[in-house]
Design a protein around this motif. Structure first.
Motif, mmCIF file in Angstrom:
data_model
loop_
_atom_site.group_PDB
_atom_site.id
_atom_site.type_symbol
_atom_site.label_atom_id
_atom_site.label_comp_id
_atom_site.label_asym_id
_atom_site.label_seq_id
_atom_site.Cartn_x
_atom_site.Cartn_y
_atom_site.Cartn_z
ATOM 1 N N LYS A 9 3.795 1.771 22.694
ATOM 2 C CA LYS A 9 4.965 1.146 22.090
ATOM 3 C C LYS A 9 5.145 -0.262 22.631
ATOM 4 O O LYS A 9 5.311 -0.461 23.826
ATOM 5 C CB LYS A 9 6.207 1.990 22.366
ATOM 6 C CG LYS A 9 7.439 1.499 21.632
ATOM 7 C CD LYS A 9 8.633 2.412 21.879
ATOM 8 C CE LYS A 9 9.856 1.910 21.120
ATOM 9 N NZ LYS A 9 11.049 2.778 21.376
ATOM 10 N N PRO A 12 10.273 -4.818 21.990
ATOM 11 C CA PRO A 12 10.823 -5.565 20.855
ATOM 12 C C PRO A 12 10.748 -7.067 21.075
ATOM 13 O O PRO A 12 10.775 -7.548 22.212
ATOM 14 C CB PRO A 12 12.279 -5.080 20.789
ATOM 15 C CG PRO A 12 12.572 -4.557 22.156
ATOM 16 C CD PRO A 12 11.288 -4.010 22.676
ATOM 17 N N VAL A 14 12.369 -10.853 19.956
ATOM 18 C CA VAL A 14 13.478 -11.590 19.367
ATOM 19 C C VAL A 14 13.022 -13.017 19.100
ATOM 20 O O VAL A 14 12.510 -13.695 19.999
ATOM 21 C CB VAL A 14 14.715 -11.601 20.294
ATOM 22 C CG1 VAL A 14 15.795 -12.528 19.751
ATOM 23 C CG2 VAL A 14 15.264 -10.189 20.468
ATOM 24 N N LYS A 48 7.373 -8.558 13.276
ATOM 25 C CA LYS A 48 8.604 -7.880 12.859
ATOM 26 C C LYS A 48 9.659 -8.044 13.947
ATOM 27 O O LYS A 48 9.833 -7.166 14.797
ATOM 28 C CB LYS A 48 8.327 -6.401 12.598
ATOM 29 C CG LYS A 48 7.398 -6.144 11.425
ATOM 30 C CD LYS A 48 7.192 -4.645 11.202
ATOM 31 C CE LYS A 48 6.282 -4.406 9.999
ATOM 32 N NZ LYS A 48 6.049 -2.937 9.780
ATOM 33 N N ALA A 50 12.932 -7.921 16.100
ATOM 34 C CA ALA A 50 14.062 -6.995 16.152
ATOM 35 C C ALA A 50 15.350 -7.712 15.790
ATOM 36 O O ALA A 50 16.301 -7.105 15.279
ATOM 37 C CB ALA A 50 14.174 -6.392 17.553
ATOM 38 N N ALA A 51 15.383 -9.019 16.044
ATOM 39 C CA ALA A 51 16.551 -9.835 15.732
ATOM 40 C C ALA A 51 16.144 -11.296 15.764
ATOM 41 O O ALA A 51 15.091 -11.659 16.291
ATOM 42 C CB ALA A 51 17.676 -9.579 16.737
ATOM 43 N N VAL A 82 16.887 -8.326 8.938
ATOM 44 C CA VAL A 82 16.887 -8.666 10.366
ATOM 45 C C VAL A 82 18.286 -9.138 10.759
ATOM 46 O O VAL A 82 18.832 -10.044 10.117
ATOM 47 C CB VAL A 82 15.857 -9.772 10.670
ATOM 48 C CG1 VAL A 82 15.961 -10.225 12.127
ATOM 49 C CG2 VAL A 82 14.449 -9.304 10.357
ATOM 50 N N LYS A 222 20.850 -5.350 24.760
ATOM 51 C CA LYS A 222 20.737 -4.726 23.441
ATOM 52 C C LYS A 222 19.384 -4.070 23.206
ATOM 53 O O LYS A 222 19.296 -2.990 22.613
ATOM 54 C CB LYS A 222 21.000 -5.781 22.356
ATOM 55 C CG LYS A 222 21.264 -5.180 20.973
ATOM 56 C CD LYS A 222 21.838 -6.226 20.049
ATOM 57 C CE LYS A 222 22.327 -5.576 18.756
ATOM 58 N NZ LYS A 222 23.503 -4.691 18.963
ATOM 59 N N PHE A 223 18.317 -4.729 23.672
ATOM 60 C CA PHE A 223 16.963 -4.247 23.355
ATOM 61 C C PHE A 223 16.152 -3.832 24.583
ATOM 62 O O PHE A 223 14.992 -3.441 24.442
ATOM 63 C CB PHE A 223 16.196 -5.318 22.575
ATOM 64 C CG PHE A 223 16.811 -5.659 21.251
ATOM 65 C CD1 PHE A 223 16.785 -4.747 20.202
ATOM 66 C CD2 PHE A 223 17.434 -6.879 21.043
ATOM 67 C CE1 PHE A 223 17.351 -5.046 18.972
ATOM 68 C CE2 PHE A 223 18.011 -7.194 19.803
ATOM 69 C CZ PHE A 223 17.974 -6.269 18.770
ATOM 70 N N VAL A 227 12.353 -6.829 26.553
ATOM 71 C CA VAL A 227 12.386 -7.603 25.305
ATOM 72 C C VAL A 227 11.658 -8.932 25.500
ATOM 73 O O VAL A 227 11.757 -9.566 26.546
ATOM 74 C CB VAL A 227 13.851 -7.842 24.843
ATOM 75 C CG1 VAL A 227 14.611 -8.705 25.843
ATOM 76 C CG2 VAL A 227 13.882 -8.480 23.454
#
Length: 265
Positions: A9, A12, A14, A48, A50-51, A82, A222-223, A227
């Motif tokens: 995995k 994420p 940003v 992709k 995450a934000a 997004v 948040k992530f 991150v």
């Protein structure tokens, strides 16, 4: 790629877009849709994310460019599903706040300046100086409104009224944008749309921002601590980087300094 790596995995990501300086038109403007557009497109489309985080430090500028940049951000946010978060540094005022409202949530430092939801048009009048020097201004037009607000001719009351009408219409569009994006978070206050500015704490109480925070700790909370950040901004051309645009850059810097000074910064 090994089978094991395929199932690891990834942390994420940003995308961080810096929106810095005066908002003006053209590819060499400090901040314009033409200059920043490619970076915004890449920030949303690469991988992709995450934000997307908008790091904003702008005293404002062109309402058209503000609208174009904000519209591009919203189009891509909806197209890619997004979430967008704005983080204010020194200021998100006037057009800078227009950009901040493109985000789903807005955060700022405690000492950031936000607001200035108004429209300004500034010029000068040199007709008295020209008359003293014996210089005669000659203007010929087809259409009575073609020389509106000519700085080398005396100001006309009808021109002022016409200009005020244009400013009122732009102001109405600005207010609609803020209300549409902030919705019920906005509090009722007589000074909200008068062009007044506030520090972040008061701005939060008025519903102009959602809280006091900074991009890195917010995104880690948040992530997760792992991150990753990808940073995007306008690219300067070869000649610009080596000082070929020194005069133009100096004028832009003076204008930008004056805009920040109006905010007390």
């Amino acid at each position: 790629m090994s089978v094991v790596n395929r199932f690891i995995k990834r942390p994420p990501v940003v995308s961080v877009i810096r929106l810095q300086g005066m908002i003006s038109s053209g590819p060499r403007g400090p901040l314009s849709d033409e200059a920043i557009g490619p970076a915004i497109e890449k920030a949303f489309r690469k991988g992709k994310p995450a934000a997307v985080a908008l790091v904003i430090n702008s005293p404002g500028g062109s309402p058209v460019q503000s609208s174009l940049i904000a519209a591009r951000i919203r189009r891509l946010a909806e197209e890619k599903s997004v979430p967008v978060y704005a983080f204010v540094e020194d200021a998100a005022a006037s057009g800078g706040y227009w950009l901040a409202c493109a985000a789903d949530e807005i955060y700022a430092d405690r000492t950031s300046v936000v607001g200035s939801i108004g429209v300004i048009a500034a010029s000068f009048g040199a007709h008295v100086l020209l008359a003293r020097q014996g210089v005669e201004r000659r203007v010929h037009t087809a259409g009575k409104s073609k020389s509106m607000m000519d700085p080398f001719r005396p100001e006309k009351e009808e021109d002022v009224e016409r200009l005020k009408g244009l400013l009122d219409d732009i102001h109405a569009a600005f207010i609609d944008h803020v209300k549409g994006r902030r919705g019920d978070r906005l509090k009722s206050d007589a000074d909200l749309f008068t062009g007044e500015v506030w520090l972040a704490g008061k701005g939060q109480a008025l519903g102009l921002i959602d809280g006091i925070d900074h991009v890195t700790p917010f995104m880690k909370a948040k992530f997760g601590e792992k991150v990753r950040f990808r940073r995007y901004g306008p690219k300067r051309g070869f000649f610009s980087r080596f000082g070929a645009m020194v005069f133009g850059d100096a004028l832009a810097a003076i204008e930008e300094r004056a805009a920040y000074a109006r905010l007390g910064l």
